[in-house]
Scaffold this active site. Sequence first.
Site: not given
Length: 288
Positions: A51, A161
Amino acid sequence: MISKASTSADPVADDREFTFSTDDYAFLARLLKEKTGIDLGPSKQNMVYARLAKRLRKLHIPSFRAYCDFIASPEGIDELGATLNALTTNLTKFFRENHHFEHLADQGLSEIRSRAATAGKKLRIWSAGCSSGEEPYSIAITLRRAMPDIGQWDAKILATDIDTEMVRRGNEGIYNAEALEGMAPDLREKYFEQHGPGKVRVKAEVRQLISFKHLNLMAQWPMKGPFDVIFCRNVVIYFDKDTQRVLFDRYANLLVPGGFLYIGHSENLFGITERFKLLGRNIHRKIA
Ligand SMILES: C[S@@+](CC[C@H](N)C(=O)[O-])C[C@H]1O[C@@H](n2cnc3c(N)ncnc32)[C@H](O)[C@@H]1O
């Protein structure tokens, strides 16, 4: 406090594009836990490498050690946000664990209606850890379908979020058409519109029920509540028990007496809190 990555080199694999030592991994895992509550444990090196390698390539940073040093420095503060965005897992879909939306439409809304007789027609729902918006939009569609009189209510869904890119996408409400696969055709037609080739957008009447905000669940919360319902599903899977204990206590503080909390299929509140009663299928009622 974030400490810098140590200097000892211990590459996980020699043939990789970037050197990634176990110390670099330990630094990143510690940082993630401290900032987000997410506890990766010892075995997610490959995931972290995959990632973040994109970030190193983009920024022309030659090694993970240099990347760790950068995000620990004052100049790296913006990149730190990108690090956290990259390390969160955002998997979601419309009407995931559909029984929660069915329960909301039936029991949830019927209790909210009963309360409205004395408390007024106010409805507050929080989707905590909303990812790219599919969960709060599923809530909003549920309300639109089950409440023909919603226009007479002060109804608001808060969707939050930690991942700024997810909040941006949620707010936009644009999805690949495949995201609607499996959804009943009448819902697709009624609540989505074509938005260029292969894309759909949630209609304004649904979008207007939701406010998307960036919020770290580990930080201070600006909202005072109370909420009738909180969805926090598939968020705490990687939080340790102590972190979960504090979080669910804070949720209980913000819910109305008898309010509902929906959690994910692999999550549970055993040994975490006694302030909720399990009604089945990960539906909880606040009891204290
Ligand atoms: C797997 S997704 C779940 C999305 C949706 N609730 C669902 O069940 O489909 C988990 C979300 O939690 C968010 N998250 C993780 N830690 C967080 C934190 N400390 N504060 C806010 N959001 C967090 C992630 O960014 C991610 O978008």
